[in-house]
Design a protein around this motif. Structure first.
Motif, PDB file in Angstrom:
ATOM      1  N   LEU A 217      12.966   1.620   3.126  1.00 19.54           N
ATOM      2  CA  LEU A 217      12.840   0.277   2.581  1.00 19.54           C
ATOM      3  C   LEU A 217      11.437  -0.274   2.838  1.00 19.54           C
ATOM      4  N   GLY A 218      10.889  -0.004   4.016  1.00 21.05           N
ATOM      5  CA  GLY A 218       9.536  -0.448   4.318  1.00 21.05           C
ATOM      6  C   GLY A 218       8.527   0.149   3.352  1.00 21.05           C
ATOM      7  N   ASN A 219       8.695   1.409   3.031  1.00 18.09           N
ATOM      8  CA  ASN A 219       7.801   2.064   2.079  1.00 18.09           C
ATOM      9  C   ASN A 219       7.914   1.441   0.686  1.00 18.09           C
ATOM     10  N   MET A 220       9.150   1.095   0.303  1.00 14.12           N
ATOM     11  CA  MET A 220       9.359   0.430  -0.981  1.00 14.12           C
ATOM     12  C   MET A 220       8.648  -0.927  -1.001  1.00 14.12           C
ATOM     13  N   LEU A 221       8.789  -1.681   0.081  1.00 12.12           N
ATOM     14  CA  LEU A 221       8.144  -2.993   0.165  1.00 12.12           C
ATOM     15  C   LEU A 221       6.628  -2.859   0.117  1.00 12.12           C
ATOM     16  N   PHE A 222       6.116  -1.887   0.842  1.00 10.23           N
ATOM     17  CA  PHE A 222       4.669  -1.673   0.878  1.00 10.23           C
ATOM     18  C   PHE A 222       4.120  -1.429  -0.524  1.00 10.23           C
ATOM     19  N   HIS A 223       4.776  -0.552  -1.262  1.00 14.86           N
ATOM     20  CA  HIS A 223       4.281  -0.192  -2.586  1.00 14.86           C
ATOM     21  C   HIS A 223       4.602  -1.244  -3.647  1.00 14.86           C
ATOM     22  N   SER A 224       5.436  -2.208  -3.285  1.00 13.60           N
ATOM     23  CA  SER A 224       5.696  -3.301  -4.227  1.00 13.60           C
ATOM     24  C   SER A 224       4.779  -4.496  -3.979  1.00 13.60           C
ATOM     25  N   GLY A 225       3.855  -4.349  -3.008  1.00 14.54           N
ATOM     26  CA  GLY A 225       2.892  -5.404  -2.737  1.00 14.54           C
ATOM     27  C   GLY A 225       3.144  -6.194  -1.472  1.00 14.54           C
ATOM     28  N   LYS A 226       4.303  -5.982  -0.836  1.00 11.89           N
ATOM     29  CA  LYS A 226       4.603  -6.680   0.416  1.00 11.89           C
ATOM     30  C   LYS A 226       4.114  -5.807   1.563  1.00 11.89           C
ATOM     31  N   VAL A 227       2.791  -5.763   1.676  1.00 11.44           N
ATOM     32  CA  VAL A 227       2.135  -4.799   2.553  1.00 11.44           C
ATOM     33  C   VAL A 227       2.494  -4.992   4.022  1.00 11.44           C
ATOM     34  N   VAL A 228       2.361  -6.201   4.520  1.00 14.12           N
ATOM     35  CA  VAL A 228       2.597  -6.455   5.945  1.00 14.12           C
ATOM     36  C   VAL A 228       4.050  -6.164   6.322  1.00 14.12           C
ATOM     37  N   GLN A 229       4.997  -6.687   5.518  1.00 15.80           N
ATOM     38  CA  GLN A 229       6.408  -6.460   5.811  1.00 15.80           C
ATOM     39  C   GLN A 229       6.739  -4.973   5.784  1.00 15.80           C
ATOM     40  N   GLY A 230       6.186  -4.284   4.802  1.00 10.08           N
ATOM     41  CA  GLY A 230       6.453  -2.854   4.696  1.00 10.08           C
ATOM     42  C   GLY A 230       5.907  -2.061   5.867  1.00 10.08           C
ATOM     43  N   LEU A 231       4.663  -2.332   6.237  1.00  2.91           N
ATOM     44  CA  LEU A 231       4.058  -1.642   7.376  1.00  2.91           C
ATOM     45  C   LEU A 231       4.827  -1.925   8.665  1.00  2.91           C
TER      46      LEU A 231
END
Length: 281
Positions: A217-231
């Motif tokens: 899920l973090g990887n999905m968030l990162f690639h959808s533009g939610k960089v900080v949350q994803g990382l």
């Protein structure tokens, strides 16, 4: 279908100490004490218990557990088998796990599948003490159906696998099943690819602390533009992952960190620290 597929049945869970007479109670307690004091007496004691006219499957299951914990796995298997044949779901589950892992017996995935398959046929209501056994067995059956078992009637069947994952995920809120359903939707495995559905199931699993779901899920968030949350989510996952998942999660996290900006990396690390602190208290 020309294969073993589990289904819902009307099997009943045998009540603890049901129909256990006074004489059988004394006998079973004596056996349990004897197993603690005399490790070499397991085989004889197990036969004595299972031969009793008013034997209790639950008492034999407990005997098997004691034997297993003390390393007498052959005697444990015999006790578990008797208890399983007489309705103890926990005994069936323990046998399934032993065969699946080669624990005290020769590994046999088909034998494990048959025990898991029998468990998922039971009609166990939410709240029952047997729910963990059924929930885990549903995931195990789904795993086997997802890949099949070579040289057996169990052939790959992604649609059936999804059905069992879904039952465990929706009915029993099993985080492993929720993660696997999320992956199937994310990759279009046996179903039409649906990123929204994938995110929904992965979120449910991640909230329960499943590291694989958190990383994905973090990887999905990162690639959808939610960089900080994803990382941050990938970092948390890496810190809590089982050793078997560390390598792929680390690779995913490092690749994301490599292309993120310095400010985002610092903020994500701080956020991950806060999240880990909250979950540890």
């Amino acid at each position: 279908m020309s294969m073993y597929v589990a289904g819902k049945g009307n099997g009943a869970v045998v009540g603890a100490f049901a129909a256990l007479g006074k004489a059988a109670t004394v006998l079973c307690l004596a056996v349990l004490v004897a197993t603690t004091l005399s490790p070499g007496a397991f085989a004889l004691d197990e036969k004595a218990v299972t031969a009793a006219p008013e034997r209790s499957p639950f008492a034999v299951f407990r005997f098997g557990f004691t034997a297993y914990k003390q390393g007498h796995k052959e005697e444990a298997v015999e006790a578990y088998r008797y208890a399983a044949e007489n309705g103890q779901i926990g005994a069936s589950w323990k046998l399934a796990r032993m065969y699946a892992e080669g624990d005290g017996v020769q590994r046999n995935d088909f034998e494990a599948f048959k025990f898991f398959n029998e468990i998922v046929r039971q009609d166990v209501e939410v709240g029952s003490p047997d729910v963990p056994y059924v929930s885990d067995a549903l995931v195990a059956v789904a795993n086997y159906l997802r890949t099949g078992i070579e040289g057996t009637p169990v052939k790959p069947n992604l649609a059936a696998a999804q059905d069992y994952y879904m039952r465990a995920a929706a009915t029993y809120r099993n985080p492993v099943a929720q993660y696997e359903i999320g992956r199937m939707f994310l990759n279009g495995e046996g179903v039409r690819k649906n990123v929204r559905q994938a995110g929904r199931w992965l979120q449910l699993s991640a909230e329960k602390g499943h590291a694989g779901a958190q990383a994905t899920l973090g990887n999905m968030l990162f690639h959808s533009g939610k960089v900080v949350q994803g990382l941050a989510m990938m970092t948390v996952a890496l810190e809590t992952a089982h050793v078997t998942d560390v390598d792929w999660i680390r690779t995913m996290q490092e690749e994301a960190f490599a292309i993120a900006g310095e400010a985002d990396r610092r903020t994500a690390i701080a956020l991950a620290g806060d999240l880990l602190h909250k979950t540890s208290h």
